[in-house]
Write an enzyme that holds these catalytic residues in place. Structure first.
Site, PDB file in Angstrom:
ATOM      1  N   ASP A  19      33.047  53.065  42.357  1.00 46.10           N
ATOM      2  CA  ASP A  19      33.608  52.073  41.702  1.00 46.10           C
ATOM      3  C   ASP A  19      32.738  51.377  43.217  1.00 46.10           C
ATOM      4  O   ASP A  19      32.007  52.070  44.168  1.00 46.10           O
ATOM      5  CB  ASP A  19      35.319  51.953  42.347  1.00 46.10           C
ATOM      6  CG  ASP A  19      36.041  50.407  42.886  1.00 46.10           C
ATOM      7  OD1 ASP A  19      35.638  49.600  42.047  1.00 46.10           O
ATOM      8  OD2 ASP A  19      36.422  49.826  44.105  1.00 46.10           O
ATOM      9  N   ASP A  21      33.878  47.481  44.704  1.00 46.33           N
ATOM     10  CA  ASP A  21      34.111  46.090  46.261  1.00 46.33           C
ATOM     11  C   ASP A  21      35.375  47.701  46.447  1.00 46.33           C
ATOM     12  O   ASP A  21      36.310  47.732  45.659  1.00 46.33           O
ATOM     13  CB  ASP A  21      34.229  45.379  45.220  1.00 46.33           C
ATOM     14  CG  ASP A  21      33.785  44.752  45.217  1.00 46.33           C
ATOM     15  OD1 ASP A  21      32.513  43.807  45.657  1.00 46.33           O
ATOM     16  OD2 ASP A  21      33.639  43.420  43.609  1.00 46.33           O
ATOM     17  N   THR A 113      31.824  48.699  37.978  1.00 51.99           N
ATOM     18  CA  THR A 113      32.844  47.789  38.740  1.00 51.99           C
ATOM     19  C   THR A 113      33.451  46.833  37.847  1.00 51.99           C
ATOM     20  O   THR A 113      32.850  46.271  36.792  1.00 51.99           O
ATOM     21  CB  THR A 113      31.899  47.032  39.275  1.00 51.99           C
ATOM     22  OG1 THR A 113      31.829  46.226  40.126  1.00 51.99           O
ATOM     23  CG2 THR A 113      30.154  46.497  38.729  1.00 51.99           C
ATOM     24  N   SER A 114      34.085  45.840  38.429  1.00 52.89           N
ATOM     25  CA  SER A 114      35.148  45.185  37.723  1.00 52.89           C
ATOM     26  C   SER A 114      34.242  43.205  37.694  1.00 52.89           C
ATOM     27  O   SER A 114      34.704  42.910  37.341  1.00 52.89           O
ATOM     28  CB  SER A 114      36.244  44.974  37.889  1.00 52.89           C
ATOM     29  OG  SER A 114      36.963  45.941  37.692  1.00 52.89           O
TER      30      SER A 114
END
Length: 222
Positions: A19, A21, A113-114
């Site tokens: 991931d 953040d 990542t989002s």
């Protein structure tokens, strides 16, 4: 009650999926500032937005906290939230242990990542992290975390079965996505994972391995 025994033998791991953040990049303050500003503009409880939004794409968070918005309004709201983050980079830095782990990691690795591509590039740049060849962002998926789509795409791009991947996450949504993909998990922030870690430094001795006498594994995902 089921007792979860932490895993320390990661010799079966053939790739690492990170991931961004909260895992590779400490952007907590910037993310919170953006959500608080956005919540004020849209009349939403900022504490709820921050709680719901951790580790998830902005549009999924907005759909949950503002269910009355249609798709077009949701897209505009999501674009506004991202706009608040693009240039807010003053205190965005690499998390503890990130540079050491990436410098010693010999396995292929990817980022899932989002964030969208622009924000991903901005935050990695601010943190001094050179992106790997495989980066899956919110623009590459149909369903965000906790759906496993992003992690499945990353594993496929690296040519490694999901069950041979270690996913490193700091959010429940991301850990759920990793488990749904069939991957092993390393969990930050005191969350439950196969490998509970305090910082990425904890993974350095676990992921340092040799392949045959005197040879180190290669890293095609670097």
């Amino acid at each position: 009650m089921t007792v979860v025994r932490p895993v320390t033998d990661l010799r079966a791991v053939r790739a690492v999926l990170f991931d961004m953040d909260g895992t590779l990049v400490n952007s907590d303050a910037a993310v919170e500032r953006a959500w608080r500003t956005w919540a004020g503009e849209y009349g939403v409880d900022p504490e709820r937005v921050i709680r719901v939004g951790h580790g998830r794409p902005s549009w999924d968070t907005i759909r949950e906290v503002c269910p009355d918005l249609d798709d077009a309004e949701n897209a505009r709201a999501g674009a506004r939230q991202l706009e608040l983050q693009y240039t807010d980079l003053a205190d965005v830095v690499a998390t503890a242990g990130t540079h050491r782990l990436l410098a010693t990691l010999t396995l292929p690795w990817a980022i899932v990542t989002s964030a969208d591509r622009r924000l991903t590039a901005a935050r990695l740049g601010a943190a001094g992290i050179t992106p790997p060849k495989v980066v899956i962002t919110s623009e590459d998926i149909v369903r965000g975390k906790p759906d496993p789509d992003g992690y499945l795409q990353a594993a496929a791009a690296l040519g490694v079965p999901p069950e041979a991947c270690l996913v490193v996450e700091d959010a429940d949504a991301g850990l759920a996505a990793a488990r749904a993909a069939g991957a092993r998990t390393a969990a930050l922030r005191g969350l439950a994972g196969d490998v509970p870690i305090k910082t990425l430094d904890d993974l350095v001795p676990l992921l340092t391995r040799r392949v045959g006498p005197g040879r180190r594994s290669r890293a095609p995902g670097r």
